[in-house]
Scaffold this motif. Sequence first.
Motif, PDB file in Angstrom:
ATOM      1  N   GLY A 163      42.502  40.640  45.682  1.00 41.02           N
ATOM      2  CA  GLY A 163      43.623  40.222  45.454  1.00 41.02           C
ATOM      3  C   GLY A 163      44.875  40.701  45.848  1.00 41.02           C
ATOM      4  O   GLY A 163      45.835  40.240  46.598  1.00 41.02           O
ATOM      5  N   THR A 164      44.680  42.074  45.301  1.00 40.82           N
ATOM      6  CA  THR A 164      47.114  42.552  46.112  1.00 40.82           C
ATOM      7  C   THR A 164      46.623  43.565  46.899  1.00 40.82           C
ATOM      8  O   THR A 164      47.447  43.477  47.971  1.00 40.82           O
ATOM      9  CB  THR A 164      46.647  43.212  44.701  1.00 40.82           C
ATOM     10  N   THR A 165      45.228  43.401  47.957  1.00 34.42           N
ATOM     11  CA  THR A 165      45.583  44.477  49.321  1.00 34.42           C
ATOM     12  C   THR A 165      44.875  43.791  49.988  1.00 34.42           C
ATOM     13  O   THR A 165      46.081  43.658  51.650  1.00 34.42           O
ATOM     14  CB  THR A 165      44.701  45.737  49.001  1.00 34.42           C
ATOM     15  N   MET A 166      43.364  43.124  49.797  1.00 32.02           N
ATOM     16  CA  MET A 166      43.122  42.025  51.340  1.00 32.02           C
ATOM     17  C   MET A 166      43.463  40.969  51.358  1.00 32.02           C
ATOM     18  O   MET A 166      43.569  40.958  52.577  1.00 32.02           O
ATOM     19  CB  MET A 166      41.710  42.444  51.155  1.00 32.02           C
ATOM     20  N   VAL A 167      44.371  39.747  50.459  1.00 35.81           N
ATOM     21  CA  VAL A 167      44.486  38.923  50.962  1.00 35.81           C
ATOM     22  C   VAL A 167      46.478  38.608  51.605  1.00 35.81           C
ATOM     23  O   VAL A 167      46.180  38.490  52.662  1.00 35.81           O
ATOM     24  CB  VAL A 167      45.124  38.012  49.573  1.00 35.81           C
ATOM     25  N   PRO A 168      46.891  40.024  51.588  1.00 35.66           N
ATOM     26  CA  PRO A 168      48.464  40.680  52.285  1.00 35.66           C
ATOM     27  C   PRO A 168      47.343  40.929  53.747  1.00 35.66           C
ATOM     28  O   PRO A 168      48.772  40.519  54.321  1.00 35.66           O
ATOM     29  CB  PRO A 168      48.880  41.360  51.136  1.00 35.66           C
ATOM     30  N   LEU A 169      46.700  41.700  53.702  1.00 35.97           N
ATOM     31  CA  LEU A 169      46.144  42.139  54.857  1.00 35.97           C
ATOM     32  C   LEU A 169      45.517  41.360  56.123  1.00 35.97           C
ATOM     33  O   LEU A 169      45.559  40.958  57.082  1.00 35.97           O
ATOM     34  CB  LEU A 169      45.830  43.497  54.625  1.00 35.97           C
ATOM     35  N   GLY A 170      44.815  40.288  55.259  1.00 38.51           N
ATOM     36  CA  GLY A 170      43.934  40.393  55.835  1.00 38.51           C
ATOM     37  C   GLY A 170      42.764  40.729  56.009  1.00 38.51           C
ATOM     38  O   GLY A 170      42.637  41.916  56.106  1.00 38.51           O
ATOM     39  N   THR A 182      44.234  38.274  41.056  1.00 39.84           N
ATOM     40  CA  THR A 182      44.410  39.718  40.923  1.00 39.84           C
ATOM     41  C   THR A 182      43.513  40.665  40.416  1.00 39.84           C
ATOM     42  O   THR A 182      43.114  42.212  40.203  1.00 39.84           O
ATOM     43  CB  THR A 182      45.783  40.101  41.067  1.00 39.84           C
ATOM     44  N   TYR A 183      42.681  39.291  39.688  1.00 33.94           N
ATOM     45  CA  TYR A 183      41.717  40.207  38.303  1.00 33.94           C
ATOM     46  C   TYR A 183      40.769  39.608  38.886  1.00 33.94           C
ATOM     47  O   TYR A 183      40.593  38.730  38.327  1.00 33.94           O
ATOM     48  CB  TYR A 183      41.960  40.378  36.867  1.00 33.94           C
ATOM     49  N   LEU A 184      39.719  40.263  39.567  1.00 30.89           N
ATOM     50  CA  LEU A 184      38.479  39.662  40.554  1.00 30.89           C
ATOM     51  C   LEU A 184      37.729  38.851  39.523  1.00 30.89           C
ATOM     52  O   LEU A 184      37.516  37.620  39.831  1.00 30.89           O
ATOM     53  CB  LEU A 184      37.077  40.154  41.079  1.00 30.89           C
ATOM     54  N   LEU A 185      37.143  39.362  38.028  1.00 35.82           N
ATOM     55  CA  LEU A 185      36.465  38.674  37.117  1.00 35.82           C
ATOM     56  C   LEU A 185      37.576  37.526  36.323  1.00 35.82           C
ATOM     57  O   LEU A 185      36.474  36.442  36.376  1.00 35.82           O
ATOM     58  CB  LEU A 185      36.032  39.412  36.039  1.00 35.82           C
ATOM     59  N   ASN A 186      38.090  37.119  37.029  1.00 31.84           N
ATOM     60  CA  ASN A 186      38.946  36.102  36.836  1.00 31.84           C
ATOM     61  C   ASN A 186      38.370  34.577  37.736  1.00 31.84           C
ATOM     62  O   ASN A 186      38.544  33.482  37.696  1.00 31.84           O
ATOM     63  CB  ASN A 186      41.006  36.246  36.298  1.00 31.84           C
TER      64      ASN A 186
END
Length: 445
Positions: free
Chosen positions: A60-67, A291-295
Amino acid sequence: MAARMEGYNDDSPTPNVHCEQHLVVDIPETAHQISHDSWFQVGFVLTTGINSSYVLGYSGTTMVPLGWVAGIVGFIVATGISLYANSLIAKLHEYGGKRHIRYRDLAGFIYGRKAYSLTWALQYVNLFMINTGYIILAGQALKAVYVLFRDDNTMKLPYFIAISGIVCAMFAIGIPHLSALRIWLGFSTVFSLLYIVIAIVLSARDGIKAPARDYNIPGTMTSKIFTTIGAAANLVFAFNTGMLPEIQATVRQPVVENMMKALYFQFSVGVLPLYAVTFVGYWAYGSQTSTYLLNSVNGPVWVKTVASIASFLQTVIALHIFASPMYEYLDTRYGIKGSPLAFQNLSFRVMVRGGYLAINTFVAALLPFLGDFMSLTGAVSTFPLTFVLANHMYLVAKENKLTSLQKSWHWLNVCFFGCMSLAAAVAALRLIAVDSKTYHLFADI
């Protein structure tokens, strides 16, 4: 075992870093154990750090902003440059015929007293923010368990952060130094595998069943620029401890050779779980990844409970690793040696370590914005410590042995990562400002 090292004198002139003479300063003997652990145990310490519960946030915090493209390339490049930068620091561990068991000792030996103090300040900020982030993670894990069984919203995130802080303090009181983790590193590995495997399996199952996902980078053009820079800071944060000499101090002789084995282990086998959970999580949920994958995952309640509990327990262990330089400083400063169960030593740990973690816990509850902590930590301390300082220290230490091309390469790294540090700091502060408008203090995220 204690090690006595020499350092600087406040009355001595600033050293000439272009020659082989260095200031002689009193560096205190350490109250903690050094030169005791195998490279394999040290490798697990490093791997525990990079596969902590922070990995559940990278989708959530790295892949989402970068693609996809920038994200995958970014992780691979960050792995390579992190291994390179850490190897530079590892090779300087015995520079000048002395063993530098603290990052600030090495910087001070090369540059002088001011660099000693500045490095310690940067490292303290780095470790304090990492520890604060760990307590946020632990609180999120406990809250995730709670909401699986209760939907009354009675218990909020700050309460779980407070509980996490108490548990972390109890663990810190019971484990006197880094080498004493031993069997706990085995537990940490089991806990890591539990939540990583569960997150991967449940994410993959959701991804197979889900319709086409949106992988477009969200936000306006301006916000995309800042979030991309922040994500770059997250990338370097993912792989770097900011305390490599302190970890290297625990390894047996030959120190450099054994530390390099530990680093190769960390950046080969150790990064695979991080890669897997990050990429699978992003594939499954796209730009909606939490940002917390288990959610984000769906699955049996008991499985998600096991994953979150494992995440919580592993976080308690990992936090102890990143708090150990502060513990070592305090124990050495106040002469805490001998049996860990001696009344004086035990009461000291209760008061001092408990107080330190109480401050961490308060800050974590006050500003529980995990992505912001990762970005700001990467910007203000991980970039300068791991990349700028490492390359410049190596340049100064090996100046007479480097070719012009090698010198140019290290200067390029110093300038590039210095600029990245400034840009990432601005981006992180902007992110905090934006989140501060969205969330109130002691927010229940």
